[in-house]
Scaffold this motif. Structure first.
Motif: not given
Length: 141
Positions: A2-29
């Motif tokens: 659980g917990g808050r979503p993380v920015n998967l493209l942050a530097n350094p890379s987050p250590t959380r699994r990608t299921i916790y990645g923040f998805i902006d539906r209007q601005n998909l990277p």
């Protein structure tokens, strides 16, 4: 869990699994599109298997992959592997969970010997990154 979503493209890379990645539906990277992520606003019961050149280019040039190769080399060095053969074997065990074949070992030794001339420290890092780019690592059969 659980917990808050993380920015998967942050530097350094987050250590959380990608299921916790923040998805902006209007601005998909673009990275997500490179790896054929389905549209977040649509149902996707099955995903097609695709590979495109952009995926390989990402793996070759991404800071994340280079960072992971560095972690791999540091882990191999911490294991105490001495000598080129032992270091190649250790990398293969970490990346592929198996020992290298005699041909793979010979190719690795030849590459590292060639790379030793211009840059003694960078050869092992680039070799580890090459192993991470191998089809055997990237694709699950």
């Amino acid at each position: 869990i659980g917990g808050r979503p993380v920015n998967l493209l942050a530097n350094p890379s987050p250590t959380r699994r990608t299921i916790y990645g923040f998805i902006d539906r209007q601005n998909l990277p673009s990275l997500f599109r490179t790896f054929d992520m389905p549209l977040p606003e649509a149902s996707s019961p099955a995903r097609p298997t695709t590979t495109v050149p952009q995926q390989t280019l990402y793996m070759l040039n991404a800071a994340f992959v280079a960072e992971q190769a560095g972690h791999l080399v540091r882990r191999m060095e911490a294991s105490g592997a001495k000598g080129t053969d032992a270091r190649i074997t250790q990398l293969y065990r970490y990346v592929f969970s198996r020992d290298p074949s005699p041909q793979e070992r010979a190719l690795g030794k030849a590459y590292l010997e060639k790379e030793k001339q211009p840059n003694p420290a960078g050869g092992m890092h680039r070799y580890a990154q090459a192993l991470l780019l191998a089809n055997e690592f990237v694709f699950v059969d």
